[in-house]
Design a protein around this motif. Structure first.
Motif, PDB file in Angstrom:
ATOM      1  N   UNK A 146       0.809  -1.217   0.000  1.00  0.00           N
ATOM      2  CA  UNK A 146       0.000   0.000   0.000  1.00  0.00           C
ATOM      3  C   UNK A 146       0.845   1.272   0.000  1.00  0.00           C
ATOM      4  N   UNK A 147       1.923   1.287   0.772  1.00  0.00           N
ATOM      5  CA  UNK A 147       2.637   2.534   1.029  1.00  0.00           C
ATOM      6  C   UNK A 147       3.900   2.735   0.200  1.00  0.00           C
ATOM      7  N   UNK A 148       4.569   1.649  -0.196  1.00  0.00           N
ATOM      8  CA  UNK A 148       5.872   1.807  -0.831  1.00  0.00           C
ATOM      9  C   UNK A 148       5.976   1.209  -2.231  1.00  0.00           C
ATOM     10  N   UNK A 149       5.247   0.169  -2.486  1.00  0.00           N
ATOM     11  CA  UNK A 149       5.404  -0.568  -3.740  1.00  0.00           C
ATOM     12  C   UNK A 149       4.992   0.270  -4.949  1.00  0.00           C
ATOM     13  N   UNK A 150       5.887   0.352  -5.944  1.00  0.00           N
ATOM     14  CA  UNK A 150       5.644   1.101  -7.174  1.00  0.00           C
ATOM     15  C   UNK A 150       5.958   0.185  -8.357  1.00  0.00           C
ATOM     16  N   UNK A 151       4.945  -0.427  -8.958  1.00  0.00           N
ATOM     17  CA  UNK A 151       5.195  -1.375 -10.048  1.00  0.00           C
ATOM     18  C   UNK A 151       5.975  -0.789 -11.217  1.00  0.00           C
ATOM     19  N   UNK A 152       5.676   0.441 -11.601  1.00  0.00           N
ATOM     20  CA  UNK A 152       6.356   1.047 -12.743  1.00  0.00           C
ATOM     21  C   UNK A 152       7.827   1.297 -12.443  1.00  0.00           C
ATOM     22  N   UNK A 153       8.113   1.784 -11.247  1.00  0.00           N
ATOM     23  CA  UNK A 153       9.504   2.023 -10.867  1.00  0.00           C
ATOM     24  C   UNK A 153      10.272   0.712 -10.792  1.00  0.00           C
ATOM     25  N   UNK A 154       9.622  -0.330 -10.292  1.00  0.00           N
ATOM     26  CA  UNK A 154      10.276  -1.631 -10.198  1.00  0.00           C
ATOM     27  C   UNK A 154      10.554  -2.199 -11.583  1.00  0.00           C
ATOM     28  N   UNK A 155       9.616  -2.045 -12.486  1.00  0.00           N
ATOM     29  CA  UNK A 155       9.803  -2.532 -13.852  1.00  0.00           C
ATOM     30  C   UNK A 155      10.974  -1.823 -14.521  1.00  0.00           C
ATOM     31  N   UNK A 156      11.098  -0.524 -14.299  1.00  0.00           N
ATOM     32  CA  UNK A 156      12.185   0.251 -14.897  1.00  0.00           C
ATOM     33  C   UNK A 156      13.538  -0.115 -14.303  1.00  0.00           C
ATOM     34  N   UNK A 157      13.549  -0.467 -13.023  1.00  0.00           N
ATOM     35  CA  UNK A 157      14.814  -0.751 -12.340  1.00  0.00           C
ATOM     36  C   UNK A 157      15.350  -2.146 -12.637  1.00  0.00           C
ATOM     37  N   UNK A 158      14.467  -3.068 -12.993  1.00  0.00           N
ATOM     38  CA  UNK A 158      14.911  -4.446 -13.211  1.00  0.00           C
ATOM     39  C   UNK A 158      15.662  -4.576 -14.528  1.00  0.00           C
ATOM     40  N   UNK A 159      16.773  -5.294 -14.497  1.00  0.00           N
ATOM     41  CA  UNK A 159      17.587  -5.520 -15.688  1.00  0.00           C
ATOM     42  C   UNK A 159      17.728  -7.022 -15.939  1.00  0.00           C
ATOM     43  N   UNK A 160      17.275  -7.462 -17.098  1.00  0.00           N
ATOM     44  CA  UNK A 160      17.434  -8.865 -17.472  1.00  0.00           C
ATOM     45  C   UNK A 160      18.709  -9.032 -18.290  1.00  0.00           C
ATOM     46  N   UNK A 161      19.079 -10.277 -18.548  1.00  0.00           N
ATOM     47  CA  UNK A 161      20.283 -10.568 -19.320  1.00  0.00           C
ATOM     48  C   UNK A 161      19.895 -11.088 -20.701  1.00  0.00           C
ATOM     49  N   UNK A 162      20.616 -10.640 -21.710  1.00  0.00           N
ATOM     50  CA  UNK A 162      20.227 -10.912 -23.096  1.00  0.00           C
ATOM     51  C   UNK A 162      20.140 -12.399 -23.407  1.00  0.00           C
ATOM     52  N   UNK A 163      21.100 -13.178 -22.907  1.00  0.00           N
ATOM     53  CA  UNK A 163      21.107 -14.606 -23.226  1.00  0.00           C
ATOM     54  C   UNK A 163      19.898 -15.316 -22.623  1.00  0.00           C
ATOM     55  N   UNK A 164      19.493 -14.861 -21.438  1.00  0.00           N
ATOM     56  CA  UNK A 164      18.339 -15.471 -20.781  1.00  0.00           C
ATOM     57  C   UNK A 164      17.051 -15.093 -21.502  1.00  0.00           C
ATOM     58  N   UNK A 165      17.000 -13.884 -22.056  1.00  0.00           N
ATOM     59  CA  UNK A 165      15.818 -13.476 -22.817  1.00  0.00           C
ATOM     60  C   UNK A 165      15.669 -14.319 -24.082  1.00  0.00           C
ATOM     61  N   UNK A 166      16.786 -14.618 -24.730  1.00  0.00           N
ATOM     62  CA  UNK A 166      16.734 -15.485 -25.913  1.00  0.00           C
ATOM     63  C   UNK A 166      16.241 -16.871 -25.524  1.00  0.00           C
ATOM     64  N   UNK A 167      16.753 -17.381 -24.409  1.00  0.00           N
ATOM     65  CA  UNK A 167      16.351 -18.705 -23.941  1.00  0.00           C
ATOM     66  C   UNK A 167      14.859 -18.754 -23.627  1.00  0.00           C
ATOM     67  N   UNK A 168      14.386 -17.784 -22.855  1.00  0.00           N
ATOM     68  CA  UNK A 168      12.994 -17.803 -22.393  1.00  0.00           C
ATOM     69  C   UNK A 168      12.015 -17.442 -23.505  1.00  0.00           C
ATOM     70  N   UNK A 169      12.337 -16.383 -24.263  1.00  0.00           N
ATOM     71  CA  UNK A 169      11.374 -15.854 -25.230  1.00  0.00           C
ATOM     72  C   UNK A 169      11.398 -16.571 -26.576  1.00  0.00           C
ATOM     73  N   UNK A 170      12.583 -16.999 -27.018  1.00  0.00           N
ATOM     74  CA  UNK A 170      12.679 -17.561 -28.364  1.00  0.00           C
ATOM     75  C   UNK A 170      12.823 -19.078 -28.374  1.00  0.00           C
ATOM     76  N   UNK A 171      13.642 -19.603 -27.475  1.00  0.00           N
ATOM     77  CA  UNK A 171      13.866 -21.048 -27.475  1.00  0.00           C
ATOM     78  C   UNK A 171      12.743 -21.774 -26.733  1.00  0.00           C
ATOM     79  N   UNK A 172      12.485 -21.360 -25.499  1.00  0.00           N
ATOM     80  CA  UNK A 172      11.409 -21.982 -24.725  1.00  0.00           C
ATOM     81  C   UNK A 172      10.032 -21.448 -25.113  1.00  0.00           C
ATOM     82  N   UNK A 173      10.018 -20.268 -25.736  1.00  0.00           N
ATOM     83  CA  UNK A 173       8.767 -19.661 -26.213  1.00  0.00           C
ATOM     84  C   UNK A 173       7.732 -19.553 -25.099  1.00  0.00           C
ATOM     85  N   UNK A 174       8.179 -19.017 -23.962  1.00  0.00           N
ATOM     86  CA  UNK A 174       7.287 -18.882 -22.812  1.00  0.00           C
ATOM     87  C   UNK A 174       6.230 -17.812 -23.054  1.00  0.00           C
TER      88      UNK A 174
END
Length: 215
Positions: free
Chosen positions: A186-214
């Motif tokens: 209620x008081x602190x959580x900011x979904x948009x700020x959290x989304x902007x702050x999170x950094x994924x790794x390119x190789x894992x994105x290829x694995x999850x999005x293209x190879x595993x097609x999640x």
């Protein structure tokens, strides 16, 4: 599915388009508590078995959608007397506050035992397993987080890792201040700020999005 042809199309959609043929060999079914099971997308046969195991509610984390898979799931639940709860949640962004509150209400009202699933049984159902155990049953967060892991096919280095990032952020704030989870939401959580702050790794994105097609 009023004709044999429509039923055939529904099964082909489930098996081929929705990769159901792979789930025939790997179900990821696990009982995470006396009242809750988790798995990947079940077909009609597995829904029948769930009913035999005493399951009363199927929680579909993919949401209601126009597909053969969903039509067969809804039909099987009706046939075997199971309630079907459609609850849509994403796998590549932090959950909205309204979704967290809706999940709290859902788990407080559905009939148990229940089985919840997404498509692959890795990301969305992993996040909701943590939520259910921690926010509903009161299991310590560190223990609950074991259900969002590589063991179930979840790759935290990809975009789906934002789900881990959500729990890690709360754990850090709780360790620092002792803040209650719902007070933090209620008081602190900011979904948009959290989304902007999170950094994924390119190789894992290829694995999850293209190879595993999640999803």
């Amino acid at each position: 599915m009023s004709t044999p042809l429509r039923r055939l199309r529904a099964y082909l959609d489930m098996a081929l388009i929705d990769h159901g043929i792979l789930r025939h060999y790997w179900t990821s079914l696990q009982r995470i508590s006396p009242q809750m099971w988790r798995s990947n997308q079940p077909g009609p046969g597995r829904i029948a078995k769930a009913a035999q195991m005493g399951v009363k509610t199927i929680v579909n984390l993919r949401g209601r959608r126009p597909s053969g898979t969903y039509a067969l799931e809804a039909e099987a639940c009706a046939k075997h007397g199971l309630a079907l709860m459609d609850f849509s949640i994403g796998s590549r962004e932090p959950p909205r506050k309204v979704a967290l509150k809706a999940a709290r209400e859902m788990f407080g009202t559905i009939a148990y035992p229940a089985l919840m699933h997404c498509k692959s049984g890795a990301d969305r159902v992993g996040f909701m397993s943590v939520f259910y155990l921690f926010a509903h049953e009161g299991v310590p967060l560190g223990e609950a987080q074991k259900h969002l892991s590589l063991r179930f096919g979840h790759v935290r280095q990809g975009k789906t890792g934002v789900l881990d990032y959500f729990w890690d952020n709360y754990a850090a704030r709780h360790a620092e201040t002792g803040i209650d989870f719902w007070d933090w939401v209620e008081r602190e959580y900011d979904p948009e700020a959290m989304k902007s702050a999170f950094m994924s790794q390119w190789w894992a994105n290829i694995l999850v999005d293209r190879i595993l097609n999640r999803e």
